[in-house]
Design a protein around this motif. Structure first.
Motif, PDB file in Angstrom:
ATOM      1  N   UNK A  12       0.847  -1.197   0.000  1.00  0.00           N
ATOM      2  CA  UNK A  12       0.000   0.000   0.000  1.00  0.00           C
ATOM      3  C   UNK A  12       0.874   1.236   0.000  1.00  0.00           C
ATOM      4  N   UNK A  13       0.517   2.353  -0.535  1.00  0.00           N
ATOM      5  CA  UNK A  13      -0.737   2.669  -1.219  1.00  0.00           C
ATOM      6  C   UNK A  13      -0.681   2.378  -2.715  1.00  0.00           C
ATOM      7  N   UNK A  14       0.337   1.696  -3.203  1.00  0.00           N
ATOM      8  CA  UNK A  14       0.456   1.428  -4.633  1.00  0.00           C
ATOM      9  C   UNK A  14      -0.289   0.163  -5.059  1.00  0.00           C
ATOM     10  N   UNK A  15      -0.989  -0.451  -4.157  1.00  0.00           N
ATOM     11  CA  UNK A  15      -1.698  -1.691  -4.464  1.00  0.00           C
ATOM     12  C   UNK A  15      -2.792  -1.413  -5.494  1.00  0.00           C
ATOM     13  N   UNK A  16      -2.831  -2.176  -6.578  1.00  0.00           N
ATOM     14  CA  UNK A  16      -3.842  -1.925  -7.614  1.00  0.00           C
ATOM     15  C   UNK A  16      -5.228  -2.357  -7.160  1.00  0.00           C
ATOM     16  N   UNK A  17      -6.223  -1.770  -7.758  1.00  0.00           N
ATOM     17  CA  UNK A  17      -7.604  -2.159  -7.466  1.00  0.00           C
ATOM     18  C   UNK A  17      -8.021  -3.342  -8.321  1.00  0.00           C
ATOM     19  N   UNK A  18      -7.142  -3.721  -9.230  1.00  0.00           N
ATOM     20  CA  UNK A  18      -7.368  -4.872 -10.087  1.00  0.00           C
ATOM     21  C   UNK A  18      -6.242  -5.854  -9.823  1.00  0.00           C
ATOM     22  N   UNK A  19      -6.580  -7.113  -9.677  1.00  0.00           N
ATOM     23  CA  UNK A  19      -5.565  -8.120  -9.406  1.00  0.00           C
ATOM     24  C   UNK A  19      -5.814  -9.351 -10.256  1.00  0.00           C
ATOM     25  N   UNK A  20      -4.746  -9.977 -10.670  1.00  0.00           N
ATOM     26  CA  UNK A  20      -4.835 -11.249 -11.382  1.00  0.00           C
ATOM     27  C   UNK A  20      -4.514 -12.357 -10.399  1.00  0.00           C
ATOM     28  N   UNK A  21      -5.291 -13.422 -10.429  1.00  0.00           N
ATOM     29  CA  UNK A  21      -5.037 -14.537  -9.523  1.00  0.00           C
ATOM     30  C   UNK A  21      -5.525 -15.838 -10.121  1.00  0.00           C
ATOM     31  N   UNK A  22      -5.001 -16.923  -9.573  1.00  0.00           N
ATOM     32  CA  UNK A  22      -5.391 -18.272  -9.968  1.00  0.00           C
ATOM     33  C   UNK A  22      -5.596 -19.071  -8.697  1.00  0.00           C
ATOM     34  N   UNK A  26      -9.336 -25.228  -9.439  1.00  0.00           N
ATOM     35  CA  UNK A  26     -10.723 -24.780  -9.582  1.00  0.00           C
ATOM     36  C   UNK A  26     -10.844 -24.034 -10.910  1.00  0.00           C
ATOM     37  N   UNK A  27     -11.734 -24.480 -11.798  1.00  0.00           N
ATOM     38  CA  UNK A  27     -11.899 -23.803 -13.086  1.00  0.00           C
ATOM     39  C   UNK A  27     -12.312 -22.338 -12.906  1.00  0.00           C
ATOM     40  N   UNK A  28     -11.815 -21.501 -13.786  1.00  0.00           N
ATOM     41  CA  UNK A  28     -12.085 -20.060 -13.684  1.00  0.00           C
ATOM     42  C   UNK A  28     -13.574 -19.743 -13.714  1.00  0.00           C
ATOM     43  N   UNK A  29     -14.342 -20.528 -14.459  1.00  0.00           N
ATOM     44  CA  UNK A  29     -15.781 -20.295 -14.525  1.00  0.00           C
ATOM     45  C   UNK A  29     -16.444 -20.559 -13.172  1.00  0.00           C
ATOM     46  N   UNK A  30     -15.960 -21.567 -12.456  1.00  0.00           N
ATOM     47  CA  UNK A  30     -16.499 -21.869 -11.128  1.00  0.00           C
ATOM     48  C   UNK A  30     -16.165 -20.767 -10.129  1.00  0.00           C
ATOM     49  N   UNK A  31     -14.954 -20.224 -10.233  1.00  0.00           N
ATOM     50  CA  UNK A  31     -14.559 -19.123  -9.348  1.00  0.00           C
ATOM     51  C   UNK A  31     -15.466 -17.922  -9.597  1.00  0.00           C
ATOM     52  N   UNK A  32     -15.681 -17.597 -10.878  1.00  0.00           N
ATOM     53  CA  UNK A  32     -16.538 -16.461 -11.227  1.00  0.00           C
ATOM     54  C   UNK A  32     -17.955 -16.671 -10.705  1.00  0.00           C
ATOM     55  N   UNK A  33     -18.497 -17.881 -10.867  1.00  0.00           N
ATOM     56  CA  UNK A  33     -19.848 -18.178 -10.408  1.00  0.00           C
ATOM     57  C   UNK A  33     -19.959 -18.037  -8.891  1.00  0.00           C
TER      58      UNK A  33
END
Length: 58
Positions: A12-22, A26-33
């Motif tokens: 902080x305070x440079x932490x982005x409001x958007x993050x990429x993660x895996x 767990x399939x990405x569609x299941x995470x989104x759901x």
């Protein structure tokens, strides 16, 4: 559920409001759901990065 693996972490305070993660296993569609059920909107897939994929032949 396994812990998410973040692509990049900034202090902080440079932490982005958007993050990429895996979340392994767990399939990405299941995470989104699952997150959508709690009102958390995410984008899944590689559609946002297609220009970079084409540029670098990935």
């Amino acid at each position: 559920m396994p812990s998410p693996a973040f692509a990049r972490s900034l202090p902080p305070p440079k932490r982005p409001r958007v993050a990429s993660f895996v979340i392994p296993g767990i399939p990405k569609e299941d995470i989104a759901w699952r997150l959508d059920r709690y009102g958390i909107a995410i984008r899944v897939g590689h559609h946002c990065v297609l220009p970079a994929i084409r540029r670098f032949s990935l």
